[in-house]
Design an enzyme around this catalytic site. Structure first.
Site, PDB file in Angstrom:
ATOM      1  N   LYS A 121       7.140   9.213   7.596  1.00 56.29           N
ATOM      2  CA  LYS A 121       5.827   9.562   8.156  1.00 56.29           C
ATOM      3  C   LYS A 121       5.869  11.012   8.606  1.00 56.29           C
ATOM      4  O   LYS A 121       6.920  11.521   9.003  1.00 56.29           O
ATOM      5  CB  LYS A 121       5.530   8.674   9.367  1.00 56.29           C
TER       6      LYS A 121
HETATM    7  N1  GLU Z   1      -0.813   5.829   6.254  1.00 55.51           N
HETATM    8  C1  GLU Z   1      -0.876   4.536   5.666  1.00 55.51           C
HETATM    9  C2  GLU Z   1      -0.039   3.539   6.452  1.00 55.51           C
HETATM   10  O1  GLU Z   1       0.208   3.727   7.623  1.00 55.51           O
HETATM   11  C3  GLU Z   1      -0.600   4.550   4.172  1.00 55.51           C
HETATM   12  C4  GLU Z   1       0.767   5.011   3.763  1.00 55.51           C
HETATM   13  C5  GLU Z   1       0.954   5.172   2.259  1.00 55.51           C
HETATM   14  O2  GLU Z   1       0.047   4.884   1.498  1.00 55.51           O
HETATM   15  O3  GLU Z   1       2.049   5.609   1.896  1.00 55.51           O
HETATM   16  O4  GLU Z   1       0.347   2.517   5.969  1.00 55.51           O
END
Ligand code: GLU
Length: 418
Positions: free
Chosen positions: A106
Site C-alpha cells: 500500500k
Molecule cells: N485500494 C483497494 C483495496 O484496498 C484496491 C487495491 C487493488 O486493487 O490492488 O483493496
C-alpha cells in the site's frame, strides 16, 4: 472517531487473534506481523505559482510470499507510515482471503488533493511514480486506486513508468481507464463485492433482504456503488453520509439520485427527498438491519460500539472498526463481515485487469462480474466453514484463519533463505 487508535497495532492484534487457531511458529508469526520493507520519501514539486512544496510519501511492501505486492495508493492528510503499513498488511490477508495470487502492499501521499490544481496533482503523482519506479513492475509490486485516487492518477503513473522504462507494461498498475488498459467492471468492483457479501450474509443468517433497512457511511466509490446494488436487491437505503453529514428517509432514499445530487453539489446533504439530516456518528448508531461503514479506518471505536444498533455490519472501508469495538460487537452478537472479504472485489477485479493486460485480451463486463461473484461466494463459503468448524468468536477471525493458513503455507514452502 478514534484518532488515537494506531491501525498498525489493530492489524497486529487481528493477526494474533486468528493465529491462536493456527499452528504457527512464533518466529514466522512475527514475520507475518511486519512489513518486509517501507519506502519513505519526500517529493519536491513545483507549484503553479513557482513555489516549491515537499510532500511525504510512502510505499509499504508487507509480504510477497503469495505473489507480487498489490494494493492501492491513497492521497489524504492523515496518511502516515503506520497507516500505510497497516493497509499493506490488510492487503496481504485480503488477497489470501479471496485466493488471488498476490502479496500485499500500500502507498500514500500525505496531502489534501482538494487544495491542489490538476496540473499540480499530475506533477506530484509523476514525482511519486519516479520514486516508485525501481520497486514496482507487473511481477514486483502493482499499485491501484485507493482513497482520493482513481483512473486519472493510475494513467499518470503508468505513463511515467512506461516512459522511463521505455516499454509498454499496462500490468504495472490497475484501476486504469478502459482506453489505457483498464478492465470493464473495475470501478464498480469494490461496491459489488460489498453487495455480494451482504447478500450471502443475509442468506446465511436466514434474514430477508427485501425491505431490509440499510445505512451507508461514506458515499465515495465503494459506498455509493454498494448502496445502489444493495438497493437493487430490494433493500431500503434509509441513510447515507459523507464528510458533510448524513441524510435520512425512513421510506428509503434513491441511491442513484443521491449520487447524482452529490456529483452536482459536492455532498449528499441538501438532497431534497431526505426527511432528516444529522451527523455521521448518528448514522452509525441508527437502528437498521444492515450498516455499511464505507469511509475510513476507526469509524467505530469502543466508545461508540455499545450504541451501534445494526444487526449486521458489512465493512466496505478498510479497518472501520477498532479491535476494542470488535470485541464489544462480538459480545453483543452483532454479525460483522470483515473488510478483507467484503471490499476484496476491488483487488479481485484488479487481478482480472492484470491478467487481461498480460494476455492483451479483454473480457466483457458480464464475464468480469460472473468471475467476481464466483470468487466472493467461494471465499464466503470458506469463511462460514471455518466459523462452524472452529471455536472462533466471530466472522473476522474465521476469515483471518483462512487467509493466514494460505500465507503460511506459501511461506513454509518457500523456506528460509539464506
Ligand atoms: N485500494 C483497494 C483495496 O484496498 C484496491 C487495491 C487493488 O486493487 O490492488 O483493496
Amino acid at each position: 472517531m478514534a484518532g488515537d487508535v494506531n491501525p498498525f497495532e489493530s492489524l497486529q492484534e487481528q493477526i494474533d487473534d486468528a493465529a491462536a487457531y493456527v499452528d504457527v511458529d512464533s518466529g514466522v508469526l512475527e514475520r507475518l506481523k511486519h512489513p518486509e520493507r517501507v519506502l519513505e520519501t519526500n517529493l519536491t514539486v513545483e507549484m503553479d505559482d513557482g513555489s516549491i512544496e515537499v510532500f511525504k510519501a510512502y510505499r509499504s511492501q508487507f509480504n510477497g510470499d503469495r505473489g507480487p505486492y498489490k494494493g492501492g495508493i491513497r492521497y489524504h492528510p492523515n496518511v502516515s507510515r503506520d497507516e500505510v503499513k497497516a493497509l499493506s498488511g490488510w492487503m496481504v490477508y485480503k488477497t489470501a482471503a479471496v485466493n488471488v495470487p498476490y502479496g500485499g502492499g500500500k502507498g500514500g501521499i500525505k496531502l489534501d488533493p482538494r487544495e491542489y490544481s490538476a496540473s499540480e496533482l499530475e506533477r506530484i503523482t509523476r514525482s511519486y511514480a519516479t520514486e516508485l519506479r525501481p520497486i514496482i513492475g507487473e511481477d514486483k509490486d502493482i499499485p491501484a486506486p485507493d482513497v482520493n485516487t482513481g483512473q486519472r492518477e493510475m494513467n499518470w503513473i503508468k505513463d511515467t513508468y512506461e516512459t522511463l522504462e521505455n516499454t509498454t507494461e499496462p500490468g504495472v498498475i490497475t484501476g486504469k481507464a478502459l482506453e489505457s488498459g483498464g478492465s470493464a467492471g473495475r470501478v464498480e468492483a469494490t461496491g459489488r463485492s460489498v453487495m455480494l457479501v451482504a447478500r450471502e450474509a443475509f442468506d446465511y443468517l436466514e434474514r430477508g433482504m427485501e425491505g431490509a433497512s440499510v445505512a451507508v457511511q461514506g458515499y465515495g466509490n465503494a459506498g455509493s456503488v454498494a448502496a445502489k446494488l444493495i438497493d437493487d436487491l430490494g433493500a431500503d437505503i434509509v441513510a447515507v453520509s459523507d464528510s458533510s453529514g448524513a441524510i435520512y428517509n425512513e421510506n428509503g432514499l434513491d441511491a442513484r439520485a443521491v449520487k447524482q445530487h452529490k456529483r452536482e453539489t459536492g455532498s449528499v446533504t441538501g438532497y431534497p427527498e431526505a426527511t432528516e439530516e444529522f451527523g455521521n456518528d448518528d448514522l452509525l448508531t441508527l437502528d437498521v438491519d444492515l450498516l455499511v461503514p464505507a469511509a475510513l479506518e476507526n469509524a467505530i471505536d469502543a466508545e461508540l460500539a455499545p450504541d451501534v444498533s445494526a444487526d449486521v455490519i458489512v465493512e466496505a472501508a478498510n479497518g472501520p472498526l477498532t479491535p476494542n469495538a470488535d470485541d464489544v460487537l462480538t459480545e453483543r452478537d452483532v454479525a460483522v463481515f470483515p473488510d478483507i472479504l467484503a471490499n476484496a472485489g476491488g483487488v479481485t477485479v484488479s487481478y482480472f485487469e492484470w491478467v487481461q493486460n498480460r494476455q492483451r485480451f479483454y473480457w466483457t463486463e458480464d464475464r468480469v462480474n460472473d468471475e467476481l461473484e464466483r470468487v466472493v461466494v467461494e471465499a464466503f463459503d470458506e469463511l462460514t466453514d471455518v466459523y462452524e468448524s472452529y471455536d472462533v468468536p466471530n466472522f473476522r477471525t474465521a476469515m483471518y484463519v483462512v487467509a493466514i493458513r494460505r500465507v503460511l503455507r506459501a511461506a513454509e514452502e518457500a523456506g528460509t533463505w539464506p
